[in-house]
Write an enzyme that holds these catalytic residues in place. Structure first.
Site, PDB file in Angstrom:
ATOM      1  N   THR A  29       0.860  -1.193   0.000  1.00  0.00           N
ATOM      2  CA  THR A  29       0.000   0.000   0.000  1.00  0.00           C
ATOM      3  C   THR A  29       0.895   1.241   0.000  1.00  0.00           C
ATOM      4  O   THR A  29       2.009   1.187   0.506  1.00  0.00           O
ATOM      5  CB  THR A  29      -0.863  -0.040   1.281  1.00  0.00           C
ATOM      6  OG1 THR A  29      -1.853  -1.038   1.103  1.00  0.00           O
ATOM      7  CG2 THR A  29      -1.531   1.290   1.589  1.00  0.00           C
TER       8      THR A  29
ATOM      9  N   ASP B 113      -8.805   0.600   5.854  1.00  0.00           N
ATOM     10  CA  ASP B 113      -8.484   1.874   6.504  1.00  0.00           C
ATOM     11  C   ASP B 113      -8.007   2.937   5.522  1.00  0.00           C
ATOM     12  O   ASP B 113      -8.172   4.137   5.788  1.00  0.00           O
ATOM     13  CB  ASP B 113      -7.403   1.655   7.574  1.00  0.00           C
ATOM     14  CG  ASP B 113      -6.124   1.078   6.976  1.00  0.00           C
ATOM     15  OD1 ASP B 113      -6.220   0.199   6.086  1.00  0.00           O
ATOM     16  OD2 ASP B 113      -5.030   1.516   7.376  1.00  0.00           O
TER      17      ASP B 113
ATOM     18  N   GLY C 271      -1.055  -1.393   6.762  1.00  0.00           N
ATOM     19  CA  GLY C 271      -1.083  -2.584   7.608  1.00  0.00           C
ATOM     20  C   GLY C 271      -2.446  -3.225   7.551  1.00  0.00           C
ATOM     21  O   GLY C 271      -3.215  -3.012   6.602  1.00  0.00           O
TER      22      GLY C 271
HETATM   23  N1  ASP Z   1      -4.132  -1.033   4.998  1.00  0.00           N
HETATM   24  C1  ASP Z   1      -4.434  -1.700   3.756  1.00  0.00           C
HETATM   25  C2  ASP Z   1      -5.807  -2.301   3.865  1.00  0.00           C
HETATM   26  O1  ASP Z   1      -6.115  -2.888   4.891  1.00  0.00           O
HETATM   27  C3  ASP Z   1      -3.458  -2.765   3.380  1.00  0.00           C
HETATM   28  C4  ASP Z   1      -1.996  -2.437   3.522  1.00  0.00           C
HETATM   29  O2  ASP Z   1      -1.619  -1.400   4.051  1.00  0.00           O
HETATM   30  O3  ASP Z   1      -1.166  -3.244   3.097  1.00  0.00           O
HETATM   31  O4  ASP Z   1      -6.544  -2.224   2.923  1.00  0.00           O
END
Ligand code: ASP
Length: 318
Positions: free
Chosen positions: A180, A211, A232
């Site tokens: 991300t 998020d 995350g």
């Molecule tokens: N936070 C992102 C989500 O949950 C995924 C990531 O940051 O890797 O969609």
């Protein structure tokens, strides 16, 4: 938890937190490729900073460029839903006005972050999601892309390998982090902004929103405190309203930015989540993650660029 504090940076980028490793030549090469993309984006952003771009323009520019890179989980290169297609989330916030824009479940817009920005600038709304929302952006003239072009061969392989489960962000899983992307910046006028964009979690349920689309969880900016972008396990960042928690600790509890970030990520861990974030005040930048690593980079006031994935950052020379 890994925490780094930097004095007076101008722009911080992240390209995702997770179980990053460098124990094979291939993994090392991948890390270097991602670091090079981040460094090159910051080189271009440095010119824009000098030309007087606003913090909002800077974070949108950086996130758009990461959306265009197939090496990150945003725009082209997004991870796939359980059904095997891409659904993208993004959000952006202006620290000067507290205006914000957020979008989710986009399948055919080339730049989700620009859709979020467009919504913020040209509508009374903060958050639009789903196919009808996407059609509205298309009608407004935003650039589209053939959905199949968003899917890279590598994501297809990861999707096949991850049958029946999501990639998670813990070191134990041994799975690739999803990459991300996010940016926080301060401009020459002293205004802050934050932006985040993602394809979400691999093999997420269709319709799942993470998020990265949510102001206060994945993205937050307020000139009175800081700008924050997270990465995350989204569900935990939502439950802990992690980006807003950093802001509240700085404004209400008068914590330093570093203490506020540590406090927020300790709370994330207490909920059972893992991940990282970037945060910026006019005087300080913080990178922090509870995972093995986080792709990241920053631009200093004297135009130097640093990049890294695991513990150490190195100066980037193009
Ligand atoms: N936070 C992102 C989500 O949950 C995924 C990531 O940051 O890797 O969609």
């Amino acid at each position: 938890m890994h925490v780094e504090t930097v004095d007076h940076p101008l722009i911080l980028l992240h390209g995702g937190a997770g179980a990053i490793h460098e124990d094979t030549p291939r993994a090392r090469q991948r890390n270097e490729e991602r670091e090079t993309v981040l460094g090159s984006i910051l080189r271009d952003a440095a010119t824009r900073y000098q030309q007087g771009d606003s913090a909002l323009d800077l974070v949108e520019f950086c996130v758009r460029a990461m959306e265009d890179s197939p090496l990150f989980n945003a725009g082209i290169g997004s991870v796939l839903t359980e059904q095997g297609w891409v659904e993208m989330d993004a959000s952006i916030m202006d620290g000067a006005t507290q205006k914000a824009g957020a979008v989710a479940l986009l399948r055919r817009l080339r730049h989700p972050i620009s859709a979020a920005r467009f919504l913020m600038d040209h509508s009374p709304y903060v958050f639009l999601a789903g196919p009808d929302a996407e059609q509205w952006f298309v009608d407004q003239g935003l650039e589209t892309i053939e959905p199949a072009r968003l899917i890279t061969a590598e994501r297809k392989r990861q999707w096949e390998k991850a049958t029946g489960r999501q990639l998670d962000h813990s070191a134990e899983s041994g799975m690739e982090p999803t990459q991300t992307v996010g940016a926080v910046a301060i401009d020459r006028a002293g205004n802050l902004a934050a932006a985040t964009s993602t394809g979400g979690m691999m093999r997420k349920a269709a319709g799942r929103i993470g998020d990265s689309a949510l102001i206060g969880a994945g993205t937050f900016a307020d000139n009175r405190s800081c700008a924050v972008s997270t990465t995350g396990e989204g569900e935990f960042f939502i439950r802990g309203t992690i980006a807003a928690a950093v802001h509240c600790s700085v404004t209400l509890q008068r914590r330093s930015l570093q203490d506020a970030v540590v406090h927020a990520l300790e709370h994330l861990q207490s909920l059972g989540g893992n991940g990282g974030l970037i945060a910026l005040t006019p005087s300080t930048g913080v990178f922090a993650f509870t995972t093995a690593g986080m792709y990241r980079a920053y631009l200093t006031g004297d135009q130097r660029i640093f990049v890294g994935s695991l513990q150490q950052l190195r100066e980037f020379s193009p």
